[in-house]
Design an enzyme around this catalytic site. Structure first.
Site, PDB file in Angstrom:
ATOM      1  N   CYS B 109       0.885  -1.158   0.000  1.00 55.53           N
ATOM      2  CA  CYS B 109       0.000   0.000   0.000  1.00 55.53           C
ATOM      3  C   CYS B 109       0.920   1.204   0.000  1.00 55.53           C
ATOM      4  O   CYS B 109       1.486   1.544   1.035  1.00 55.53           O
ATOM      5  CB  CYS B 109      -0.923   0.013   1.219  1.00 55.53           C
ATOM      6  SG  CYS B 109      -1.895   1.536   1.296  1.00 55.53           S
ATOM      7  N   CYS B 112      -0.495   4.177   2.393  1.00 51.32           N
ATOM      8  CA  CYS B 112      -0.527   4.064   3.852  1.00 51.32           C
ATOM      9  C   CYS B 112      -0.312   2.604   4.261  1.00 51.32           C
ATOM     10  O   CYS B 112       0.810   2.125   4.231  1.00 51.32           O
ATOM     11  CB  CYS B 112      -1.832   4.627   4.418  1.00 51.32           C
ATOM     12  SG  CYS B 112      -3.324   4.062   3.575  1.00 51.32           S
ATOM     13  N   SER B 113      -1.377   1.901   4.643  1.00 50.05           N
ATOM     14  CA  SER B 113      -1.182   0.543   5.155  1.00 50.05           C
ATOM     15  C   SER B 113      -2.383  -0.345   4.860  1.00 50.05           C
ATOM     16  O   SER B 113      -2.663  -1.263   5.611  1.00 50.05           O
ATOM     17  CB  SER B 113      -0.930   0.604   6.664  1.00 50.05           C
ATOM     18  OG  SER B 113      -1.994   1.287   7.300  1.00 50.05           O
ATOM     19  N   CYS B 114      -3.108  -0.082   3.767  1.00 51.20           N
ATOM     20  CA  CYS B 114      -4.276  -0.900   3.402  1.00 51.20           C
ATOM     21  C   CYS B 114      -3.851  -2.364   3.279  1.00 51.20           C
ATOM     22  O   CYS B 114      -2.836  -2.680   2.659  1.00 51.20           O
ATOM     23  CB  CYS B 114      -4.882  -0.411   2.089  1.00 51.20           C
ATOM     24  SG  CYS B 114      -5.522   1.270   2.204  1.00 51.20           S
TER      25      CYS B 114
END
Lengths: 54, 206
Positions: B109, B112-114
């Site tokens: 991602c 961000c941190s999906c």
């Protein structure tokens, strides 16, 4: 699908079509820059797409 | 004047700052009655102990042994996982991508941190850090080799999937050789978190 540009800014979900598009690493980084034999996919919401030329 | 700090110290500072801010928001929400400590603890417990890559491993082992299920998984990962009672937050629209002899998939991602929580739990710290997010799209073969000790042959295309707020990708790895006689449970034990992110192979048959 929920459009993050509005949903994340308190302006409602305003659903939009989403396309998963794929580019080769050469297309993204330029010839000789990217690693060979690779590709990257991105999710693109309809409003992100504009004509490259008219 | 603030003394210069090395990058890792900066990262630690930054994390401490975020942790403090989260703690403060949690206290305010509890004070205002918007949230209870029990609810916070319960949520943390669910995502620390109950939801994790062992669920994804179940799905993968099932796909390895049931071609019809595999077809449904590749068609719509969220509904196929729901058949096994696996669903939830951050996985409403999951897409499983299948490794073959010609293509190896890996997820990231960049923004961000999906991450697909229902099948993998919470993302590992390195997944959320800028070095992985930046390098994986620029030089995936090198990152896999140098950071993860995972060599993907030059003849195999590496396809990097940049996750988004709505679509959560994860990898259906190839079934290891020599596992023809394995039970579903034995197969599950071979499926690692990293193999479903695409930064490692499943364990080899013992």
């Amino acid at each position: 699908m929920i459009y993050p540009d509005t949903a994340g800014n308190d302006r409602g979900e305003s659903p939009e079509h989403v396309y998963t598009v794929r580019f080769t690493t050469e297309e993204i980084w330029g010839a000789g820059e990217g690693e060979p034999n690779g590709s990257i996919t991105f999710d693109v919401w309809e409003p992100y797409i504009v004509p490259a030329s008219k | 004047v603030r003394p210069a700090v090395s990058a890792p110290e900066k990262a630690t500072d930054h994390q401490a700052e975020i942790a403090a801010r989260v703690k403060a928001i949690e206290s305010i929400m509890i004070e205002k009655g918007l949230m209870t400590t029990e609810a916070v603890d319960r949520l943390a417990e669910i995502y620390e102990n109950e939801v994790g890559p062992q669920l994804g491993a179940k799905v993968v082992a099932r796909a390895w042994t049931d071609p019809e299920f595999k077809a449904r998984l590749l068609e719509n990962a969220s509904t196929a996982c729901a058949e096994l009672g696996i669903s939830g937050l951050q996985g409403e629209d999951m897409v499983a991508v299948e490794d073959t002899d010609d293509v190896h998939h890996v997820i990231v991602c960049t923004l961000c941190s999906c991450y697909p929580w229902p099948v993998l739990g919470l993302p590992p710290n390195w997944y959320k850090m800028p070095p992985y997010r930046a390098a994986m799209v620029k030089a995936p073969r090198k990152v896999l080799r140098e950071e993860f000790g995972y060599d993907v042959p030059e003849s195999v295309e590496i396809r990097v999937w940049d996750s988004s707020s709505e679509l959560r990708y994860w990898v259906l790895p190839q079934r290891p050789a020599g596992t023809e006689d394995f039970t579903v449970e034995q197969l599950e034990a071979l499926v690692t978190r990293d193999s479903m992110i695409g930064v490692g192979a499943p364990k080899a048959a013992a």
